[in-house]
Write an enzyme that holds these catalytic residues in place. Structure first.
Site, PDB file in Angstrom:
ATOM      1  CE1 TYR A  69      -3.861  -2.238   5.095  1.00  0.00           C
ATOM      2  CE2 TYR A  69      -3.163  -0.036   4.462  1.00  0.00           C
ATOM      3  CZ  TYR A  69      -3.654  -1.279   4.123  1.00  0.00           C
ATOM      4  OH  TYR A  69      -3.936  -1.570   2.808  1.00  0.00           O
ATOM      5  CB  SER A  78      -0.888  -0.009   1.251  1.00  0.00           C
ATOM      6  OG  SER A  78      -1.531   1.238   1.419  1.00  0.00           O
TER       7      SER A  78
END
Length: 212
Positions: A157, A144
């Site tokens: 995350y 990501s």
């Protein structure tokens, strides 16, 4: 890109990028194996739709990436289904719990690390063996943009996705001599239907679940 005769395993296949990645690989000639944490009955419609789009059978395996024994069982099932071993592994499944640092729970942090980083390591480690023997393989880790730059409320995350980039680099250097490549893709927000087969009960239990 012609991938006729290749077998691809895509995690988090039941929505968002997982479905789109599987569709593209199928249209490129791959046989698709998909995994997600839903039971087969819940995802029947989704898999049938994907099969119609791909014009090939999509084989589905249930697996909870939070549980190591579930991943081990999955690997054994796929080894039996594909004795020659898969050719392409796409570690796409993911989970995110957005919260301020002071409110972040250790349980939530552990889940993000387990699904986003430990599970890709486990799957890559297992399926690399058959790729190495064949002298060809592709491992693709969906990281990501948050793994490259931080974002508010995404400490766990971001940490997991940054770790996934590091894992990719380590595997790539070690695997290259055997004809196996390992790459990481770092998308930002993607305009896809994140969860196409989430049940009402699942929604209540995992309201922050994401596969991309």
């Amino acid at each position: 890109m012609a991938l006729n005769g290749k077998t691809a395993l895509v995690t988090g296949i039941c929505g968002g990028m997982g479905s789109e990645i599987a569709r593209y690989l199928a249209l490129s000639g791959c046989t698709i194996l998909g995994i997600d944490r839903y039971d087969a009955e819940t995802v029947t419609d989704n898999i049938e739709k994907l099969t119609q789009i791909c014009k090939k059978e999509v084989r589905y395996f249930e697996c909870n990436l939070l549980k190591r024994e579930s991943i081990t069982d999955l690997c054994q099932k796929i080894d039996s289904a594909v004795p020659a071993g898969i050719d392409i592994l796409v570690n796409n499944a993911g989970v995110v719990f957005l919260d301020l640092l002071e409110n972040k729970t250790l349980e939530g942090f552990d889940e993000e690390i387990t699904v986003n980083l430990t599970a890709p390591f486990h799957l890559s480690k297992h399926f690399f063996v058959s790729m190495k023997k064949k002298g060809w393989g592709r491992i693709v880790n969906i990281s990501s943009a948050f793994g490259l730059v931080g974002s508010p409320k995404s400490t766990g995350y971001s940490a997991a996705k940054a770790g996934l980039i590091g894992l990719t680099r380590g595997i790539a250097v070690e695997a290259a001599q055997y004809g196996v490549t390992c790459n990481s893709i770092c998308p930002c927000t993607v305009d896809t239907n994140r969860e196409t087969c989430r049940s009402e009960s699942y929604e209540k239990e995992y309201h922050n679940y994401s596969d991309c």
